[in-house]
Scaffold this motif. Sequence first.
Motif, mmCIF file in Angstrom:
data_model
loop_
_atom_site.group_PDB
_atom_site.id
_atom_site.type_symbol
_atom_site.label_atom_id
_atom_site.label_comp_id
_atom_site.label_asym_id
_atom_site.label_seq_id
_atom_site.Cartn_x
_atom_site.Cartn_y
_atom_site.Cartn_z
ATOM 1 N N TYR A 13 -1.491 7.402 -1.334
ATOM 2 C CA TYR A 13 -2.615 7.127 -2.227
ATOM 3 C C TYR A 13 -3.923 6.921 -1.468
ATOM 4 O O TYR A 13 -4.992 6.876 -2.068
ATOM 5 C CB TYR A 13 -2.323 5.907 -3.097
ATOM 6 C CG TYR A 13 -1.267 6.134 -4.158
ATOM 7 C CD1 TYR A 13 -0.627 7.360 -4.319
ATOM 8 C CD2 TYR A 13 -0.905 5.113 -5.013
ATOM 9 C CE1 TYR A 13 0.342 7.547 -5.287
ATOM 10 C CE2 TYR A 13 0.061 5.290 -6.006
ATOM 11 C CZ TYR A 13 0.681 6.516 -6.127
ATOM 12 O OH TYR A 13 1.623 6.705 -7.096
ATOM 13 N N GLU A 14 -3.838 6.792 -0.159
ATOM 14 C CA GLU A 14 -5.042 6.617 0.656
ATOM 15 C C GLU A 14 -5.850 7.912 0.742
ATOM 16 O O GLU A 14 -7.034 7.887 1.047
ATOM 17 C CB GLU A 14 -4.660 6.142 2.067
ATOM 18 C CG GLU A 14 -3.922 4.814 2.091
ATOM 19 C CD GLU A 14 -4.762 3.653 1.604
ATOM 20 O OE1 GLU A 14 -5.811 3.403 2.208
ATOM 21 O OE2 GLU A 14 -4.367 3.013 0.607
ATOM 22 N N ASN A 15 -5.193 9.043 0.485
ATOM 23 C CA ASN A 15 -5.840 10.353 0.609
ATOM 24 C C ASN A 15 -5.867 11.092 -0.717
ATOM 25 O O ASN A 15 -5.433 12.238 -0.802
ATOM 26 C CB ASN A 15 -5.105 11.193 1.667
ATOM 27 C CG ASN A 15 -5.147 10.545 3.023
ATOM 28 O OD1 ASN A 15 -6.197 10.148 3.492
ATOM 29 N ND2 ASN A 15 -3.988 10.415 3.646
ATOM 30 N N PRO B 205 0.865 4.815 1.236
ATOM 31 C CA PRO B 205 0.071 5.651 2.142
ATOM 32 C C PRO B 205 -0.446 6.947 1.507
ATOM 33 O O PRO B 205 -1.578 7.349 1.761
ATOM 34 C CB PRO B 205 1.036 5.940 3.292
ATOM 35 C CG PRO B 205 1.993 4.800 3.274
ATOM 36 C CD PRO B 205 2.152 4.425 1.824
ATOM 37 N N ILE C 168 0.844 -1.193 0.000
ATOM 38 C CA ILE C 168 0.000 0.000 0.000
ATOM 39 C C ILE C 168 0.879 1.242 0.000
ATOM 40 O O ILE C 168 1.876 1.312 0.723
ATOM 41 C CB ILE C 168 -0.937 -0.007 1.227
ATOM 42 C CG1 ILE C 168 -1.996 -1.095 1.055
ATOM 43 C CG2 ILE C 168 -1.568 1.351 1.460
ATOM 44 C CD1 ILE C 168 -2.871 -1.320 2.267
ATOM 45 N N PRO D 212 -11.386 0.396 -2.796
ATOM 46 C CA PRO D 212 -10.292 0.446 -1.811
ATOM 47 C C PRO D 212 -9.725 -0.929 -1.434
ATOM 48 O O PRO D 212 -8.568 -1.023 -1.037
ATOM 49 C CB PRO D 212 -10.941 1.104 -0.595
ATOM 50 C CG PRO D 212 -12.098 1.875 -1.142
ATOM 51 C CD PRO D 212 -12.581 1.095 -2.333
ATOM 52 N N GLU D 213 -10.507 -1.996 -1.586
ATOM 53 C CA GLU D 213 -10.035 -3.346 -1.218
ATOM 54 C C GLU D 213 -9.197 -3.995 -2.312
ATOM 55 O O GLU D 213 -8.569 -5.023 -2.085
ATOM 56 C CB GLU D 213 -11.201 -4.301 -0.931
ATOM 57 C CG GLU D 213 -12.300 -3.831 -0.022
ATOM 58 C CD GLU D 213 -13.276 -2.863 -0.691
ATOM 59 O OE1 GLU D 213 -13.785 -3.141 -1.791
ATOM 60 O OE2 GLU D 213 -13.499 -1.806 -0.095
#
Length: 173
Positions: free
Chosen positions: A80-82, A78, A76, A91-92
Amino acid sequence: MFEKYTLTKADHIYSSSIWHILKQAIKKRKLEGSKQWQDGYPNENIIKNDIENGYGYVCLNEKKEIVAYIALIFDIEPAYENIEGKWLSSPETPYAVIHRLAVSQENPVKGLATWIMQEIEKFCKEKDIYSIKVDTNYDNIGMLRVFEKLDYTYCGEVYFRGGARKAFEKILA
């Protein structure tokens, strides 16, 4: 044209050659008037970490000389989470991340970055990963052209070290 090129995992013996190519890319971005890669990133520690984590790949020509470098990450990202925007995948969905693509400027080969990205797509499929996420600076015309040519979709902006980057995703068939 690229049948004599290979993309292989980087080893620490390649570190100085990788750093040489990345320094060329840093200089090229500066000459193009960009602020991308002008803040001490990437650096030799990044290369060391890429190799230790199995992220680093080198492109070798027919003489077994390193002509390009890329980081392919199956973890992952990080940042790219925001995203300010929306990724194509849920998201999964597992995804690969591409960072730090740099091609030697000593004897640049037209189309090499595109070929490398296509090879990365094959690596992803072999691992049953069908989403690739990537970002670049808004003024990195060369990479933006590669993304367009390979049908990456602009999804929004992500932030690294305080700066906005254009984020793209491609769903592999």
